[in-house]
Design a protein around this motif. Structure first.
Motif, PDB file in Angstrom:
ATOM      1  N   ASP A 110       0.873  -1.166   0.000  1.00  0.00           N
ATOM      2  CA  ASP A 110       0.000   0.000   0.000  1.00  0.00           C
ATOM      3  C   ASP A 110       0.913   1.220   0.000  1.00  0.00           C
ATOM      4  O   ASP A 110       1.582   1.487   0.994  1.00  0.00           O
ATOM      5  CB  ASP A 110      -0.889  -0.011   1.247  1.00  0.00           C
ATOM      6  N   PRO A 111       1.010   1.958  -1.108  1.00  0.00           N
ATOM      7  CA  PRO A 111       1.979   3.047  -1.188  1.00  0.00           C
ATOM      8  C   PRO A 111       1.795   4.100  -0.106  1.00  0.00           C
ATOM      9  O   PRO A 111       2.734   4.767   0.276  1.00  0.00           O
ATOM     10  CB  PRO A 111       1.767   3.643  -2.579  1.00  0.00           C
ATOM     11  N   GLY A 112       0.590   4.242   0.442  1.00  0.00           N
ATOM     12  CA  GLY A 112       0.365   5.229   1.483  1.00  0.00           C
ATOM     13  C   GLY A 112       0.653   4.709   2.881  1.00  0.00           C
ATOM     14  O   GLY A 112       0.647   5.461   3.840  1.00  0.00           O
ATOM     15  N   ALA A 113       0.916   3.422   3.006  1.00  0.00           N
ATOM     16  CA  ALA A 113       1.114   2.835   4.340  1.00  0.00           C
ATOM     17  C   ALA A 113       2.494   3.180   4.887  1.00  0.00           C
ATOM     18  O   ALA A 113       3.492   3.046   4.210  1.00  0.00           O
ATOM     19  CB  ALA A 113       0.943   1.333   4.269  1.00  0.00           C
ATOM     20  N   GLN A 114       2.532   3.619   6.115  1.00  0.00           N
ATOM     21  CA  GLN A 114       3.798   3.897   6.798  1.00  0.00           C
ATOM     22  C   GLN A 114       3.866   3.050   8.066  1.00  0.00           C
ATOM     23  O   GLN A 114       4.278   3.518   9.103  1.00  0.00           O
ATOM     24  CB  GLN A 114       3.900   5.387   7.148  1.00  0.00           C
ATOM     25  N   SER A 115       3.424   1.805   7.949  1.00  0.00           N
ATOM     26  CA  SER A 115       3.374   0.953   9.123  1.00  0.00           C
ATOM     27  C   SER A 115       4.267  -0.258   8.921  1.00  0.00           C
ATOM     28  O   SER A 115       5.323  -0.157   8.333  1.00  0.00           O
ATOM     29  CB  SER A 115       1.924   0.551   9.394  1.00  0.00           C
ATOM     30  N   ALA A 116       3.805  -1.408   9.378  1.00  0.00           N
ATOM     31  CA  ALA A 116       4.609  -2.625   9.316  1.00  0.00           C
ATOM     32  C   ALA A 116       5.042  -2.948   7.895  1.00  0.00           C
ATOM     33  O   ALA A 116       6.121  -3.489   7.696  1.00  0.00           O
ATOM     34  CB  ALA A 116       3.837  -3.794   9.911  1.00  0.00           C
ATOM     35  N   SER A 117       4.217  -2.619   6.892  1.00  0.00           N
ATOM     36  CA  SER A 117       4.588  -2.962   5.520  1.00  0.00           C
ATOM     37  C   SER A 117       5.886  -2.277   5.107  1.00  0.00           C
ATOM     38  O   SER A 117       6.594  -2.768   4.247  1.00  0.00           O
ATOM     39  CB  SER A 117       3.465  -2.614   4.548  1.00  0.00           C
ATOM     40  N   GLN A 118       6.195  -1.145   5.704  1.00  0.00           N
ATOM     41  CA  GLN A 118       7.447  -0.468   5.385  1.00  0.00           C
ATOM     42  C   GLN A 118       8.635  -1.150   6.068  1.00  0.00           C
ATOM     43  O   GLN A 118       9.754  -1.014   5.634  1.00  0.00           O
ATOM     44  CB  GLN A 118       7.379   1.006   5.803  1.00  0.00           C
ATOM     45  N   ARG A 119       8.374  -1.855   7.144  1.00  0.00           N
ATOM     46  CA  ARG A 119       9.448  -2.527   7.882  1.00  0.00           C
ATOM     47  C   ARG A 119       9.580  -3.992   7.489  1.00  0.00           C
ATOM     48  O   ARG A 119      10.591  -4.612   7.743  1.00  0.00           O
ATOM     49  CB  ARG A 119       9.192  -2.429   9.379  1.00  0.00           C
ATOM     50  N   VAL A 120       8.537  -4.572   6.911  1.00  0.00           N
ATOM     51  CA  VAL A 120       8.543  -5.974   6.533  1.00  0.00           C
ATOM     52  C   VAL A 120       8.826  -6.070   5.044  1.00  0.00           C
ATOM     53  O   VAL A 120       8.115  -5.493   4.236  1.00  0.00           O
ATOM     54  CB  VAL A 120       7.183  -6.635   6.884  1.00  0.00           C
ATOM     55  N   SER A 121       9.869  -6.806   4.693  1.00  0.00           N
ATOM     56  CA  SER A 121      10.292  -6.900   3.299  1.00  0.00           C
ATOM     57  C   SER A 121       9.640  -8.043   2.544  1.00  0.00           C
ATOM     58  O   SER A 121       9.891  -8.220   1.360  1.00  0.00           O
ATOM     59  CB  SER A 121      11.811  -7.060   3.227  1.00  0.00           C
ATOM     60  N   LEU A 122       8.842  -8.855   3.224  1.00  0.00           N
ATOM     61  CA  LEU A 122       8.197  -9.990   2.583  1.00  0.00           C
ATOM     62  C   LEU A 122       6.691  -9.776   2.495  1.00  0.00           C
ATOM     63  O   LEU A 122       6.107  -9.078   3.321  1.00  0.00           O
ATOM     64  CB  LEU A 122       8.458 -11.281   3.374  1.00  0.00           C
ATOM     65  N   CYS A 123       6.084 -10.417   1.509  1.00  0.00           N
ATOM     66  CA  CYS A 123       4.625 -10.389   1.380  1.00  0.00           C
ATOM     67  C   CYS A 123       4.189 -11.678   0.706  1.00  0.00           C
ATOM     68  O   CYS A 123       5.018 -12.462   0.257  1.00  0.00           O
ATOM     69  CB  CYS A 123       4.186  -9.170   0.579  1.00  0.00           C
ATOM     70  N   GLN A 124       2.901 -11.892   0.650  1.00  0.00           N
ATOM     71  CA  GLN A 124       2.336 -13.049  -0.044  1.00  0.00           C
ATOM     72  C   GLN A 124       1.314 -12.494  -1.031  1.00  0.00           C
ATOM     73  O   GLN A 124       0.152 -12.303  -0.697  1.00  0.00           O
ATOM     74  CB  GLN A 124       1.706 -14.010   0.963  1.00  0.00           C
ATOM     75  N   PRO A 125       1.746 -12.180  -2.262  1.00  0.00           N
ATOM     76  CA  PRO A 125       0.855 -11.499  -3.215  1.00  0.00           C
ATOM     77  C   PRO A 125      -0.397 -12.278  -3.585  1.00  0.00           C
ATOM     78  O   PRO A 125      -1.455 -11.688  -3.781  1.00  0.00           O
ATOM     79  CB  PRO A 125       1.736 -11.256  -4.432  1.00  0.00           C
ATOM     80  N   GLY A 126      -0.320 -13.600  -3.665  1.00  0.00           N
ATOM     81  CA  GLY A 126      -1.503 -14.384  -4.006  1.00  0.00           C
ATOM     82  C   GLY A 126      -2.593 -14.256  -2.950  1.00  0.00           C
ATOM     83  O   GLY A 126      -3.764 -14.084  -3.266  1.00  0.00           O
ATOM     84  N   LEU A 127      -2.196 -14.310  -1.680  1.00  0.00           N
ATOM     85  CA  LEU A 127      -3.170 -14.143  -0.607  1.00  0.00           C
ATOM     86  C   LEU A 127      -3.617 -12.694  -0.497  1.00  0.00           C
ATOM     87  O   LEU A 127      -4.768 -12.424  -0.156  1.00  0.00           O
ATOM     88  CB  LEU A 127      -2.588 -14.627   0.726  1.00  0.00           C
ATOM     89  N   ALA A 128      -2.729 -11.758  -0.774  1.00  0.00           N
ATOM     90  CA  ALA A 128      -3.075 -10.337  -0.689  1.00  0.00           C
ATOM     91  C   ALA A 128      -4.216  -9.989  -1.650  1.00  0.00           C
ATOM     92  O   ALA A 128      -5.013  -9.094  -1.365  1.00  0.00           O
ATOM     93  CB  ALA A 128      -1.858  -9.467  -0.994  1.00  0.00           C
ATOM     94  N   MET A 129      -4.299 -10.718  -2.756  1.00  0.00           N
ATOM     95  CA  MET A 129      -5.359 -10.447  -3.730  1.00  0.00           C
ATOM     96  C   MET A 129      -6.714 -10.997  -3.286  1.00  0.00           C
ATOM     97  O   MET A 129      -7.747 -10.479  -3.688  1.00  0.00           O
ATOM     98  CB  MET A 129      -4.986 -11.058  -5.084  1.00  0.00           C
ATOM     99  N   ARG A 130      -6.703 -12.057  -2.467  1.00  0.00           N
ATOM    100  CA  ARG A 130      -7.959 -12.726  -2.098  1.00  0.00           C
ATOM    101  C   ARG A 130      -8.370 -12.522  -0.646  1.00  0.00           C
ATOM    102  O   ARG A 130      -9.538 -12.660  -0.315  1.00  0.00           O
ATOM    103  CB  ARG A 130      -7.827 -14.232  -2.349  1.00  0.00           C
ATOM    104  N   TRP A 131      -7.432 -12.259   0.211  1.00  0.00           N
ATOM    105  CA  TRP A 131      -7.688 -12.161   1.647  1.00  0.00           C
ATOM    106  C   TRP A 131      -7.451 -10.738   2.120  1.00  0.00           C
ATOM    107  O   TRP A 131      -6.852  -9.925   1.415  1.00  0.00           O
ATOM    108  CB  TRP A 131      -6.766 -13.095   2.417  1.00  0.00           C
ATOM    109  N   SER A 132      -7.859 -10.441   3.343  1.00  0.00           N
ATOM    110  CA  SER A 132      -7.570  -9.118   3.897  1.00  0.00           C
ATOM    111  C   SER A 132      -6.170  -9.161   4.529  1.00  0.00           C
ATOM    112  O   SER A 132      -5.773 -10.167   5.106  1.00  0.00           O
ATOM    113  CB  SER A 132      -8.615  -8.716   4.939  1.00  0.00           C
ATOM    114  N   ALA A 133      -5.443  -8.076   4.369  1.00  0.00           N
ATOM    115  CA  ALA A 133      -4.104  -7.954   4.956  1.00  0.00           C
ATOM    116  C   ALA A 133      -4.201  -7.019   6.154  1.00  0.00           C
ATOM    117  O   ALA A 133      -4.729  -5.918   6.037  1.00  0.00           O
ATOM    118  CB  ALA A 133      -3.122  -7.411   3.931  1.00  0.00           C
ATOM    119  N   GLN A 134      -3.705  -7.481   7.276  1.00  0.00           N
ATOM    120  CA  GLN A 134      -3.720  -6.679   8.496  1.00  0.00           C
ATOM    121  C   GLN A 134      -2.276  -6.397   8.906  1.00  0.00           C
ATOM    122  O   GLN A 134      -1.509  -7.318   9.178  1.00  0.00           O
ATOM    123  CB  GLN A 134      -4.447  -7.423   9.627  1.00  0.00           C
ATOM    124  N   GLU A 135      -1.936  -5.126   8.944  1.00  0.00           N
ATOM    125  CA  GLU A 135      -0.600  -4.732   9.378  1.00  0.00           C
ATOM    126  C   GLU A 135      -0.519  -4.849  10.888  1.00  0.00           C
ATOM    127  O   GLU A 135      -1.423  -4.434  11.603  1.00  0.00           O
ATOM    128  CB  GLU A 135      -0.322  -3.281   8.962  1.00  0.00           C
TER     129      GLU A 135
END
Length: 170
Positions: free
Chosen positions: A22-47
Motif C-alpha cells: 500500500d503506497p500510502g502505508a507507513q506501518s509494518a509494511s514499510q518494515r517488513v520486506s516480505l509479502c504473499q501477493p496471491g493471498l493479498a489479492m484474495r484475503w484481507s491484509a492486516q498490518e
C-alpha cells in the motif's frame, strides 16, 4: 503470440507483487520486506507491529502471518512435539506427539516447518517455520518466521506449502 503471453505474464507478476504494498502505508509494511501477493489479492491484509497477517474472509481462524524477527532463531535438531489442547484438569499437560519436518522453498531457499499445536475450540492448528534469513531489496539481512493457522481439511499440507512458496520480496 508467445511474446504477447510473456508480456502478459510479466505484467501479471508485477501487479501481484505490487498488490502487497500500500503506497500510502507507513506501518509494518514499510518494515517488513516480505509479502504473499496471491493471498493479498484474495484475503484481507492486516498490518501488525511485527509483521503482516493475511486473513481468509471465509474464516478468520485461517490466516497466514509473516512475522519479522529480531535475529536468527535456534537451530533445532528435530521438530518440537505437537502440543495437544490442554484443559488444565490434570497437573501436567499431556506429552506432545512426535512429528517429522516438512520442507518448503521460500525465495529459493529450503525452509523447515512443523505443526506447533492441535488448536483448540477457538483456534485452528498452527504451523510454524523455523526462523529464516532473507536479504532485502537494500541488501540487508533480515529474519522471518511464518505462522499459519489452518483447519486441516483435505490436502492441507500442500495448500500451506503452496502459500509459503508464494512469499515474495516487496
Amino acid at each position: 503470440m508467445n511474446n504477447m503471453f510473456r508480456t502478459f505474464a510479466a505484467l501479471t507478476a508485477i501487479s501481484l507483487v505490487s498488490s502487497c504494498v500500500d503506497p500510502g502505508a507507513q506501518s509494518a509494511s514499510q518494515r517488513v520486506s516480505l509479502c504473499q501477493p496471491g493471498l493479498a489479492m484474495r484475503w484481507s491484509a492486516q498490518e501488525e507491529s511485527d509483521g503482516v497477517r493475511y486473513v481468509d474472509p471465509k474464516s478468520s481462524l485461517t490466516f497466514f502471518f509473516i512475522r519479522k524477527m529480531a535475529g536468527p532463531g535456534p537451530v533445532l535438531g528435530q521438530p518440537p512435539r505437537i502440543q495437544p489442547m490442554y484443559s488444565g484438569e490434570t497437573p501436567q499437560p499431556p506429552p506432545g506427539k512426535p512429528q517429522f519436518w516438512k520442507y518448503t522453498k521460500i525465495l529459493g531457499q529450503t525452509v523447515r516447518w512443523y505443526q506447533e499445536d492441535e488448536g483448540s475450540g477457538a483456534d485452528f492448528p498452527a504451523f510454524v517455520t523455523e526462523v529464516f534469513p532473507i536479504t532485502n531489496a537494500q541488501g540487508k539481512r533480515e529474519y522471518y518466521k511464518i505462522v499459519v493457522c489452518h483447519g486441516m481439511g483435505a490436502n492441507y499440507v500442500n495448500e500451506i506449502d503452496s502459500w509459503m512458496r508464494g512469499v515474495a520480496l516487496r
